[in-house]
Motif scaffolding. Structure first.
Motif, PDB file in Angstrom:
ATOM      1  N   UNK A   1       0.838  -1.205   0.000  1.00 17.11           N
ATOM      2  CA  UNK A   1       0.000   0.000   0.000  1.00 17.11           C
ATOM      3  C   UNK A   1       0.872   1.254   0.000  1.00 17.11           C
ATOM      4  N   UNK A   2       1.870   1.277   0.849  1.00 16.10           N
ATOM      5  CA  UNK A   2       2.747   2.451   0.939  1.00 16.10           C
ATOM      6  C   UNK A   2       3.508   2.663  -0.365  1.00 16.10           C
ATOM      7  N   UNK A   3       3.931   1.582  -1.001  1.00 13.57           N
ATOM      8  CA  UNK A   3       4.616   1.689  -2.288  1.00 13.57           C
ATOM      9  C   UNK A   3       3.687   2.277  -3.354  1.00 13.57           C
ATOM     10  N   UNK A   4       2.432   1.849  -3.338  1.00 17.43           N
ATOM     11  CA  UNK A   4       1.448   2.375  -4.301  1.00 17.43           C
ATOM     12  C   UNK A   4       1.238   3.862  -4.079  1.00 17.43           C
ATOM     13  N   UNK A   5       1.126   4.295  -2.824  1.00 23.40           N
ATOM     14  CA  UNK A   5       0.936   5.714  -2.519  1.00 23.40           C
ATOM     15  C   UNK A   5       2.090   6.551  -3.064  1.00 23.40           C
ATOM     16  N   UNK A   6       3.293   6.015  -2.936  1.00 29.86           N
ATOM     17  CA  UNK A   6       4.469   6.747  -3.412  1.00 29.86           C
ATOM     18  C   UNK A   6       4.552   6.756  -4.944  1.00 29.86           C
ATOM     19  N   UNK A   7       4.166   5.656  -5.572  1.00 28.53           N
ATOM     20  CA  UNK A   7       4.314   5.507  -7.012  1.00 28.53           C
ATOM     21  C   UNK A   7       3.232   6.246  -7.803  1.00 28.53           C
TER      22      UNK A   7
ATOM     23  N   UNK B   1      -4.463   7.999  -2.680  1.00 27.61           N
ATOM     24  CA  UNK B   1      -4.339   8.770  -1.445  1.00 27.61           C
ATOM     25  C   UNK B   1      -4.333   7.825  -0.256  1.00 27.61           C
ATOM     26  N   UNK B   2      -3.414   8.067   0.649  1.00 25.95           N
ATOM     27  CA  UNK B   2      -3.398   7.301   1.887  1.00 25.95           C
ATOM     28  C   UNK B   2      -4.600   7.723   2.716  1.00 25.95           C
ATOM     29  N   UNK B   3      -5.211   6.773   3.353  1.00 30.41           N
ATOM     30  CA  UNK B   3      -6.360   7.068   4.194  1.00 30.41           C
ATOM     31  C   UNK B   3      -5.883   7.531   5.565  1.00 30.41           C
ATOM     32  N   UNK B   4      -6.612   8.448   6.154  1.00 31.23           N
ATOM     33  CA  UNK B   4      -6.244   8.919   7.496  1.00 31.23           C
ATOM     34  C   UNK B   4      -6.772   7.961   8.559  1.00 31.23           C
TER      35      UNK B   4
ATOM     36  N   UNK C   1      -9.030   4.055  -4.333  1.00 31.10           N
ATOM     37  CA  UNK C   1      -7.793   4.789  -4.606  1.00 31.10           C
ATOM     38  C   UNK C   1      -7.796   6.194  -4.007  1.00 31.10           C
ATOM     39  N   UNK C   2      -8.983   6.737  -3.740  1.00 28.90           N
ATOM     40  CA  UNK C   2      -9.046   8.083  -3.156  1.00 28.90           C
ATOM     41  C   UNK C   2      -9.152   8.059  -1.636  1.00 28.90           C
TER      42      UNK C   2
END
Length: 119
Positions: A11-17, A22-25, A33-34
């Motif tokens: 998940x973190x890799x996808x957020x960066x790429x 968008x990362x969820x709070x 994806x949002x």
């Protein structure tokens, strides 16, 4: 747990790429994806596919929540904690829904009481 840790890394890799992800709070494991929650019907249908593919009976995702709650209570977790974890409005809702479910909870409570009065 190993798969969940791998999923969080992915998940973190996808957020960066990808900029549109968008990362969820909130602490959501699977989301759109949002960052919004997945739609219930999407989860339910995919869950059916995974159950069939795995050769296990098809249950609803809500059945996992129910099982988790019962396991917590059988393991001796405080009902207030379980109620908060499930997001129930009150401990009464949790008690009415789950405490009558299992004989183990009743037996364990009686055993605890017997041990207490023997001291």
């Amino acid at each position: 747990m190993k798969l969940m840790k791998r999923h969080k890394i992915n998940q973190k890799e996808v957020y960066l790429r990808y900029k549109n992800y968008k990362a969820t709070t909130e602490n959501i494991i699977f989301h759109q994806h949002d960052g919004r929650w997945l739609r219930t019907n999407v989860v339910r249908e995919y869950f059916k596919v995974v159950c069939k593919r795995s050769g296990v009976p098809v249950f609803s995702p809500h059945a996992l929540r129910h099982t988790h709650a019962v396991h917590l209570l059988e393991a001796g977790a405080n009902i207030k904690y379980v109620s908060e974890r499930l997001g129930h409005a009150s401990v009464k809702v949790t008690a009415d829904t789950y405490l009558h479910i299992t004989k183990k909870i009743e037996d364990d409570a009686l055993t605890l009481y017997e041990q207490y009065i023997e001291i």
